[in-house]
Motif scaffolding. Sequence first.
Motif, PDB file in Angstrom:
ATOM      1  N   PHE A 234     -45.180 -14.877 -15.170  1.00 22.08           N
ATOM      2  CA  PHE A 234     -43.801 -14.408 -15.181  1.00 22.08           C
ATOM      3  C   PHE A 234     -43.201 -14.906 -16.492  1.00 22.08           C
ATOM      4  O   PHE A 234     -43.539 -16.009 -16.926  1.00 22.08           O
ATOM      5  N   PRO A 235     -42.313 -14.135 -17.143  1.00 29.35           N
ATOM      6  CA  PRO A 235     -41.858 -14.517 -18.480  1.00 29.35           C
ATOM      7  C   PRO A 235     -41.277 -15.920 -18.616  1.00 29.35           C
ATOM      8  O   PRO A 235     -41.338 -16.499 -19.690  1.00 29.35           O
ATOM      9  N   ASN A 236     -40.741 -16.507 -17.539  1.00 34.39           N
ATOM     10  CA  ASN A 236     -40.194 -17.848 -17.695  1.00 34.39           C
ATOM     11  C   ASN A 236     -41.273 -18.922 -17.638  1.00 34.39           C
ATOM     12  O   ASN A 236     -40.986 -20.107 -17.768  1.00 34.39           O
ATOM     13  N   SER A 278     -42.086  -6.830 -17.010  1.00 29.37           N
ATOM     14  CA  SER A 278     -41.237  -6.378 -18.104  1.00 29.37           C
ATOM     15  C   SER A 278     -40.690  -7.614 -18.810  1.00 29.37           C
ATOM     16  O   SER A 278     -40.905  -8.729 -18.375  1.00 29.37           O
ATOM     17  N   PHE A 279     -39.949  -7.396 -19.869  1.00 24.65           N
ATOM     18  CA  PHE A 279     -39.519  -8.508 -20.697  1.00 24.65           C
ATOM     19  C   PHE A 279     -38.692  -9.538 -19.937  1.00 24.65           C
ATOM     20  O   PHE A 279     -38.856 -10.749 -20.131  1.00 24.65           O
ATOM     21  N   SER A 280     -37.801  -9.077 -19.074  1.00 22.98           N
ATOM     22  CA  SER A 280     -36.960 -10.019 -18.344  1.00 22.98           C
ATOM     23  C   SER A 280     -37.624 -10.494 -17.069  1.00 22.98           C
ATOM     24  O   SER A 280     -37.128 -11.395 -16.401  1.00 22.98           O
ATOM     25  N   GLY A 281     -38.715  -9.843 -16.709  1.00 24.16           N
ATOM     26  CA  GLY A 281     -39.389 -10.222 -15.476  1.00 24.16           C
ATOM     27  C   GLY A 281     -38.858  -9.499 -14.264  1.00 24.16           C
ATOM     28  O   GLY A 281     -39.404  -9.610 -13.174  1.00 24.16           O
ATOM     29  N   ARG A 282     -37.807  -8.740 -14.451  1.00 23.78           N
ATOM     30  CA  ARG A 282     -37.210  -8.093 -13.284  1.00 23.78           C
ATOM     31  C   ARG A 282     -38.122  -7.002 -12.733  1.00 23.78           C
ATOM     32  O   ARG A 282     -38.169  -6.766 -11.544  1.00 23.78           O
ATOM     33  N   LEU A 283     -38.841  -6.368 -13.634  1.00 27.38           N
ATOM     34  CA  LEU A 283     -39.741  -5.309 -13.178  1.00 27.38           C
ATOM     35  C   LEU A 283     -41.186  -5.740 -13.351  1.00 27.38           C
ATOM     36  O   LEU A 283     -41.529  -6.381 -14.333  1.00 27.38           O
ATOM     37  N   SER A 298     -39.076  -7.117  -9.057  1.00 26.32           N
ATOM     38  CA  SER A 298     -39.752  -8.372  -8.736  1.00 26.32           C
ATOM     39  C   SER A 298     -38.959  -9.255  -7.797  1.00 26.32           C
ATOM     40  O   SER A 298     -39.510 -10.069  -7.073  1.00 26.32           O
ATOM     41  N   LEU A 299     -37.625  -9.130  -7.787  1.00 26.55           N
ATOM     42  CA  LEU A 299     -36.841 -10.016  -6.937  1.00 26.55           C
ATOM     43  C   LEU A 299     -36.701  -9.459  -5.533  1.00 26.55           C
ATOM     44  O   LEU A 299     -36.775 -10.190  -4.554  1.00 26.55           O
ATOM     45  N   VAL A 319     -47.242  -4.549 -21.653  1.00 25.99           N
ATOM     46  CA  VAL A 319     -45.876  -4.350 -22.143  1.00 25.99           C
ATOM     47  C   VAL A 319     -45.805  -4.976 -23.528  1.00 25.99           C
ATOM     48  O   VAL A 319     -46.375  -6.038 -23.770  1.00 25.99           O
ATOM     49  N   ASP A 322     -41.902  -7.201 -27.477  1.00 22.50           N
ATOM     50  CA  ASP A 322     -40.436  -7.104 -27.517  1.00 22.50           C
ATOM     51  C   ASP A 322     -39.898  -6.332 -26.315  1.00 22.50           C
ATOM     52  O   ASP A 322     -38.711  -6.081 -26.231  1.00 22.50           O
ATOM     53  N   GLY A 323     -40.790  -5.986 -25.393  1.00 21.26           N
ATOM     54  CA  GLY A 323     -40.338  -5.355 -24.152  1.00 21.26           C
ATOM     55  C   GLY A 323     -39.932  -3.904 -24.283  1.00 21.26           C
ATOM     56  O   GLY A 323     -39.392  -3.320 -23.350  1.00 21.26           O
ATOM     57  N   MET A 324     -40.196  -3.312 -25.448  1.00 19.68           N
ATOM     58  CA  MET A 324     -39.708  -1.953 -25.681  1.00 19.68           C
ATOM     59  C   MET A 324     -40.375  -0.896 -24.848  1.00 19.68           C
ATOM     60  O   MET A 324     -39.756   0.073 -24.436  1.00 19.68           O
TER      61      MET A 324
ATOM     62  N   TYR B 236     -32.734 -16.207 -14.286  1.00 19.23           N
ATOM     63  CA  TYR B 236     -33.540 -15.817 -15.436  1.00 19.23           C
ATOM     64  C   TYR B 236     -33.494 -14.313 -15.643  1.00 19.23           C
ATOM     65  O   TYR B 236     -33.249 -13.835 -16.746  1.00 19.23           O
ATOM     66  N   TYR B 240     -31.843 -12.396 -18.900  1.00 21.12           N
ATOM     67  CA  TYR B 240     -32.660 -11.641 -19.832  1.00 21.12           C
ATOM     68  C   TYR B 240     -32.524 -10.143 -19.701  1.00 21.12           C
ATOM     69  O   TYR B 240     -33.092  -9.402 -20.481  1.00 21.12           O
ATOM     70  N   PRO B 245     -35.466  -3.989 -22.782  1.00 22.62           N
ATOM     71  CA  PRO B 245     -35.173  -2.593 -23.127  1.00 22.62           C
ATOM     72  C   PRO B 245     -35.521  -1.602 -22.023  1.00 22.62           C
ATOM     73  O   PRO B 245     -34.900  -0.567 -21.904  1.00 22.62           O
TER      74      PRO B 245
END
Lengths: 339, 457
Positions: A234-236, A278-283, A298-299, A319, A322-324, B236, B240, B245
């Motif tokens: 996970f990104p964190n 994904s970059f933020s980890g949400r997906l 993810s949450l 991914v 830069d998560g683009m 988090y 973020y 994106p």
Amino acid sequence: MGEMEQLRKEAESLKDEITAARKAVQDLTLQDHVAGTAVVGRVQLKTRKTLRGHLSKIYAVHWGDSKLCVSASQDGKLIVWDSYTTNKVHAIPLKSSWVMTCAYAPSGNMVACGGLDNMCSIYNLKGKDGNVKVMRELAAHTGYLSCCRFLNDNEIITSSGDCTCVLWDIETGSQKTVFAGHLGDCMSLGVAPDFNTFISGACDFTAKLWDIRDGQCRQTFGGHESDINAIGFFPNGNAVITGSDDASCKLYDLRSDQELITYQDSGIMCGVTSLAPSFSGRLILAGYDDFNCNIWDSLKAERVGVLSGHDNRVSCIGVTPDGMACCTGSWDSFLKIWN
Amino acid sequence: MTINTLSQDGVQRQQMPCLTKMERMIISMQDPDMGIKLRNQRLLITVIPHAMTGLDIVEWLIKKCSISDEEALHVGQLFVKYGYIYPLKEPRNLILKADDSSYRFQTPYYWMSTRWPASELDYAIYLAKKNIRKQGELIEYEKECYNALHKRINHTWDFVVMQAREQLRASKQRRKGDRIVLECQEQAYWLVNRPPVSPEHYKLTTLTKNTIAMLTPWCSLKYIGVSNLNGSYVKYCEQYQPHDPIMQGCLPSNPWITDDIMFWNMNSETYMFIVALPTKLRVERWSFSFMELLNDQMGRKEFLTYLEKEFSAENLCFWQACEDVRHGETAKIPEKVDEVYKQFLAPGASRWVNIDSKTMEKTLEGLKRPHRFVLDDAQMHIYFLMKKDSYPRYLKSELYKNLLARAIVPQETKKSVFPFMRRQRHSSPSPALATQTAEDDGKAKYSNSNSGTASRL
């Protein structure tokens, strides 16, 4: 009596300590917490590019930076793509066409691949005369190479079907540390964002967290009912996501040492082949055997989107740093870039 | 009784291969036609069903496997030692006697493969039951275990006693014959899994040692409350999200959608060199965590400028030098480490870093034999020093706040509508075709990258 007894007592007390400690921290579930979080809504990603050029099944893809990625196919080629322009920057012919994995060094100077030849071959992309040549062949595994990841230009970690993971020194071509402990083929690995630890998923249904410095297994996570094919951080850096043949993905938290969420749906009955957050980890984007890629929140552990467009199994997904965008590679020989 | 080789939940457990082989033999031994003949056995005043004599076992093994007397006896011994067969008369003596002493098959519930590892809790319950049933029935070894367990799992002792009482109560409702059989089975199981005298459990020892090796690092883990962590995940993701994106788009635009590479240009290093103004999102990210600041080249430079004003720039330089050692060429490590020592650690060094004496001593010791991680402790110390002290102050400083205020928020660019930009969206059947077309498309896109401007150029 004596030693055996001592050991027995020690082992059992440790296990009970762990179980009790894990239970003690289960005060509130993630579900309760995210009840108030905003819903993600339907995520629809479109194919922006299709990278054509491989002649056979694609087994692995790895991003180097926001535009360059490397893909490996069983037609015996490693192709470095400038995915934005869909140009092939390098097309590297391989000695052995049975390739199962590839990796791009973070510096962009090298790529690596390996497979049924039990070796990890490192290619230098920035050679003096512009040609891409084999820099090193790391041979010592007694099983197929399932995954490899660079730590830097000098070190690479590989996971193998001989149930071990190895840290290599690329310059000397020697094994620096062997991480043994899995009871089944190691299928994939992921390196932590701080490069101090890495995780491996194996066919013994467990994932293990290893300390790179001292070669010890710090934590083991069970719960899956079949081979773990894909794994990622996970990104964190505090959680591990695994995807398995039992059609579910799980999120394990490192600090409380337990499974937090399972991502599964009664309508999905085929195994997970690959995943990427994904970059933020949400997906969490996960590729499945039924030719689709599912996008999970993810949450909330809900499916929020599907990437369909491949005509065969999705074997790899990644991914960009830069998560683009995300790239999916499939057995239909195409790579698709989505966002 | 049905003998099922699958353990609970139908999940195959990781078994020692010898156990599978043993169990196969045991099952064939219990085959009603071809197995050992079982009869009722008199034990004191009760009749135990399905018992056999030691001689029966040995003879059956000789016949079935065509082996010698000695070998059959040895194999039979193994069955007893591993708890698949237990003696009735002298239960504590786990050996096979090739005479008329009675033995019984252990119920599969208690087989090593299905029940190992025996949990401490279960053993505690067993001992508690024994203790309650007849005070003073515990032998010396068991008494020791009981006391040790009582101390160790004291927090669940009530549960233990309650379970023991429940189990005793349930067993009282069974017929005497059944009760004795169950007691024998349980006793045999615990004798095998907690053998007081037998020194021959090599395999068990190795397995246990491996388990301990695996488990010990866990116990140094500090367990954090799951609810705290769940909060951290939500935090988090929310923090973020504007930087993701795929979730929220990006400014000026996502190059993959609009074919405008402004975003990459604005964040590239060459651009920074010319105009030196980063985007607001980027500067905001530096405040998320110290690692974010350090991982961004520009952030690191800004932080260095700040530290120079505070006269503590050597900390960051030291940290960077350590990173270089950690990730650099192996051959150059000794000379790099030497450089680091001369510049940062030697007494009277030009850029001496402030490390506590214990870490300094340990590092200097390690320098005698330099390796990739020799500077780790010192680096960690300095890292935390900067993180706790300089970093928060930097975020509150004028330098950072000014940069944040001046940082660019790019204007959104609309998707370009040039006709020849249409790309094929369906996948073509043959991979050999269409490579030309793709390359043509690529060339067309590069000629039109000026469709958007940043607000501050």
